[in-house]
Design an enzyme around this catalytic site. Structure first.
Site, PDB file in Angstrom:
ATOM      1  N   ARG A  35       0.853  -1.185   0.000  1.00 57.80           N
ATOM      2  CA  ARG A  35       0.000   0.000   0.000  1.00 57.80           C
ATOM      3  C   ARG A  35       0.888   1.233   0.000  1.00 57.80           C
ATOM      4  O   ARG A  35       2.102   1.117   0.017  1.00 57.80           O
ATOM      5  CB  ARG A  35      -0.993  -0.016   1.176  1.00 57.80           C
ATOM      6  CG  ARG A  35      -0.539  -0.743   2.370  1.00 57.80           C
ATOM      7  CD  ARG A  35      -0.046  -0.026   3.603  1.00 57.80           C
ATOM      8  NE  ARG A  35      -0.119   1.382   3.609  1.00 57.80           N
ATOM      9  CZ  ARG A  35       0.944   2.157   3.727  1.00 57.80           C
ATOM     10  NH1 ARG A  35       2.164   1.655   3.841  1.00 57.80           N
ATOM     11  NH2 ARG A  35       0.834   3.461   3.751  1.00 57.80           N
ATOM     12  N   GLN A  37      -2.238   2.189  10.083  1.00 57.67           N
ATOM     13  CA  GLN A  37      -0.935   2.318   9.425  1.00 57.67           C
ATOM     14  C   GLN A  37       0.058   3.109  10.287  1.00 57.67           C
ATOM     15  O   GLN A  37       1.261   2.856  10.233  1.00 57.67           O
ATOM     16  CB  GLN A  37      -1.081   3.036   8.065  1.00 57.67           C
ATOM     17  CG  GLN A  37      -1.777   2.227   6.990  1.00 57.67           C
ATOM     18  CD  GLN A  37      -3.256   2.550   6.910  1.00 57.67           C
ATOM     19  OE1 GLN A  37      -3.875   2.894   7.901  1.00 57.67           O
ATOM     20  NE2 GLN A  37      -3.832   2.429   5.729  1.00 57.67           N
ATOM     21  N   ASP A  45      -2.202  10.886  -1.733  1.00 57.80           N
ATOM     22  CA  ASP A  45      -2.553   9.885  -2.749  1.00 57.80           C
ATOM     23  C   ASP A  45      -2.910  10.524  -4.073  1.00 57.80           C
ATOM     24  O   ASP A  45      -2.881   9.873  -5.121  1.00 57.80           O
ATOM     25  CB  ASP A  45      -3.721   9.022  -2.267  1.00 57.80           C
ATOM     26  CG  ASP A  45      -3.224   8.045  -1.226  1.00 57.80           C
ATOM     27  OD1 ASP A  45      -3.026   8.461  -0.074  1.00 57.80           O
ATOM     28  OD2 ASP A  45      -2.973   6.880  -1.585  1.00 57.80           O
ATOM     29  N   LYS A 105      -4.989  10.001   3.383  1.00 58.14           N
ATOM     30  CA  LYS A 105      -5.670   9.075   4.300  1.00 58.14           C
ATOM     31  C   LYS A 105      -6.723   9.792   5.150  1.00 58.14           C
ATOM     32  O   LYS A 105      -6.490  10.902   5.630  1.00 58.14           O
ATOM     33  CB  LYS A 105      -4.613   8.408   5.187  1.00 58.14           C
ATOM     34  CG  LYS A 105      -5.118   7.401   6.176  1.00 58.14           C
ATOM     35  CD  LYS A 105      -6.006   6.331   5.585  1.00 58.14           C
ATOM     36  CE  LYS A 105      -5.352   5.553   4.469  1.00 58.14           C
ATOM     37  NZ  LYS A 105      -6.318   4.705   3.715  1.00 58.14           N
TER      38      LYS A 105
HETATM   39  O1  MRU Z   1      -4.618   3.126   2.250  1.00 55.83           O
HETATM   40  P1  MRU Z   1      -3.128   3.337   2.193  1.00 55.83           P
HETATM   41  O2  MRU Z   1      -2.397   2.745   3.339  1.00 55.83           O
HETATM   42  O3  MRU Z   1      -2.563   2.932   0.844  1.00 55.83           O
HETATM   43  O4  MRU Z   1      -2.994   4.910   2.294  1.00 55.83           O
HETATM   44  C1  MRU Z   1      -1.710   5.478   2.271  1.00 55.83           C
HETATM   45  C2  MRU Z   1      -1.722   6.951   2.486  1.00 55.83           C
HETATM   46  O5  MRU Z   1      -2.748   7.564   2.656  1.00 55.83           O
HETATM   47  C3  MRU Z   1      -0.397   7.648   2.398  1.00 55.83           C
HETATM   48  O6  MRU Z   1      -0.391   8.778   3.210  1.00 55.83           O
HETATM   49  C4  MRU Z   1      -0.165   8.086   0.955  1.00 55.83           C
HETATM   50  O7  MRU Z   1      -0.336   7.001   0.076  1.00 55.83           O
HETATM   51  C5  MRU Z   1       1.167   8.658   0.770  1.00 55.83           C
HETATM   52  S1  MRU Z   1       2.388   7.391   0.843  1.00 55.83           S
HETATM   53  C6  MRU Z   1       3.918   8.014   0.548  1.00 55.83           C
END
Ligand code: MRU
Length: 344
Positions: free
Chosen positions: A54, A194, A235, A246
């Site tokens: 992820r 996370q 993202d 997130k």
């Molecule tokens: O659902 P996830 O764990 O993939 O979400 C990850 C995030 O929201 C991170 O902050 C984002 O991808 C930036 S990662 C360098």
């Protein structure tokens, strides 16, 4: 303790083996270290959907390798068929779409008999570029911080989410190495945790002083302790510089504004989506409510409970102090400045 980046560690979170991709199963961290082997693009897509791997940049890198796996028989039609399968894996992280567009263009740019070789080389290069972006952003970002800062972060925007040292955590790591960061407060990041499971693990592995907080402690901490900066990843960043990250990031940005704390977003250019005019147009992933009503398979809500599980939210650009990209710092964060920096 010797200071090192996770990608220099013996535990490789993603390893390309030519005929397969081996990924660290992040669902099990930090309790156990397990790996998943993907031999096909469909397996890479499933590992992505299931959160084995992820983090937006890593999702993009894995998709590039998935396309390289699809090219193994030197047939363009296999690559064309794999692309929508990978594209559906997660809807919000635009790095996925960026990687697939790039790999499809590579596939179509040469003879079929060299397809496998060209795609493998392109996937490795895509990964190495992300690694380099991390290093550049870490330096640019750390320079923005005051000495001995206490910083807060959310989710995991670290080595586990990228090819290198991470985006937000890369800036924090560089800040710590240069005396800019004194202490880190990662939010636990319900429901997937996370922050508690991954970011805290990375920070502790690196020997960076860190104290875990639950998401609902952020306001109290900002009010009662000196928090000097909030640093997060992204993202997808829309053309007007609105930032999707997130779930919970938007709330932190509002809190930071209220308390006069700078709010930094660290993300490579591959996270910018100039085709989406503003944040309200970004597709927000909704995941299974099981991930909300249960923790590690144990029910925490009454049987039959309804729940929401929005994976992401959007922070309006007016709440963002600066966006740190590998090409430069966007500040104030707005569409015009974003385009200017990306054209560097
Ligand atoms: O659902 P996830 O764990 O993939 O979400 C990850 C995030 O929201 C991170 O902050 C984002 O991808 C930036 S990662 C360098």
């Amino acid at each position: 303790m010797k200071k090192r980046a996770l990608h220099e560690d013996p535990i490789k979170h993603i390893a390309w083996k030519g005929d397969r991709l081996v990924v660290l199963d992040q669902r099990w961290l930090p309790r156990s270290v397990k790996f998943v082997t993907c031999k096909t693009a469909t397996q890479v897509a499933k590992a992505t959907t299931d959160m084995v791997l992820r983090g937006a940049p890593l999702i993009g890198c894995a998709a590039a390798y998935g396309m390289a796996l699809a090219a193994r028989r030197n047939k363009l039609k296999d690559v064309v068929a794999a692309e929508p399968v990978l594209r559906r894996a997660r809807p919000t992280a635009v790095n996925l779409m960026h990687a697939l567009d790039h790999m499809l263009a590579v596939a179509k740019s040469g003879p079929e008999k060299t397809l496998s070789r060209r795609m493998a080389a392109a996937a490795v290069q895509y990964f190495e570029h992300d690694l380099g972006y991390n290093a550049a952003m870490a330096k640019l970002g750390a320079a923005l911080l005051k000495k001995n800062s206490n910083v807060m972060t959310h989710c995991n925007a670290g080595a586990l989410a990228t090819a290198g040292i991470g985006t937000a955590v890369g800036m924090i790591r560089q800040g710590w190495l240069t005396g800019k960061v004194k202490h880190v407060y990662p939010c636990e990041t319900r429901p997937y945790l996370q922050g508690a499971r991954l970011t805290l693990w990375e920070l502790m592995e690196a020997g960076i002083p860190a104290t875990l907080i639950t998401d609902n402690m952020a306001a109290h901490l900002m009010k009662t302790r000196k928090i000097d900066a909030v640093i997060v990843g992204s993202d997808r960043i829309a053309a007007n510089a609105d930032v999707c990250n997130k779930i919970g990031t938007y709330g932190l940005a509002i809190l930071a504004k209220h308390h006069g704390i700078p709010f930094y977003v660290v993300a490579p250019s591959t996270t910018v989506d100039l085709g989406t005019a503003h944040g309200d147009r970004i597709p927000i992933e909704e995941r299974s409510i099981q991930e909300v009503v249960e923790i590690f398979g144990s029910k925490i809500a009454p049987k039959g409970a309804k729940a929401h599980h929005f994976g992401f939210d959007v922070t309006p650009h007016a709440l963002v102090t600066a966006i740190v990209t590998e090409k430069g710092v966007v500040s104030p964060a707005n569409g015009a400045n974003l385009r200017k920096v990306l054209n560097n």
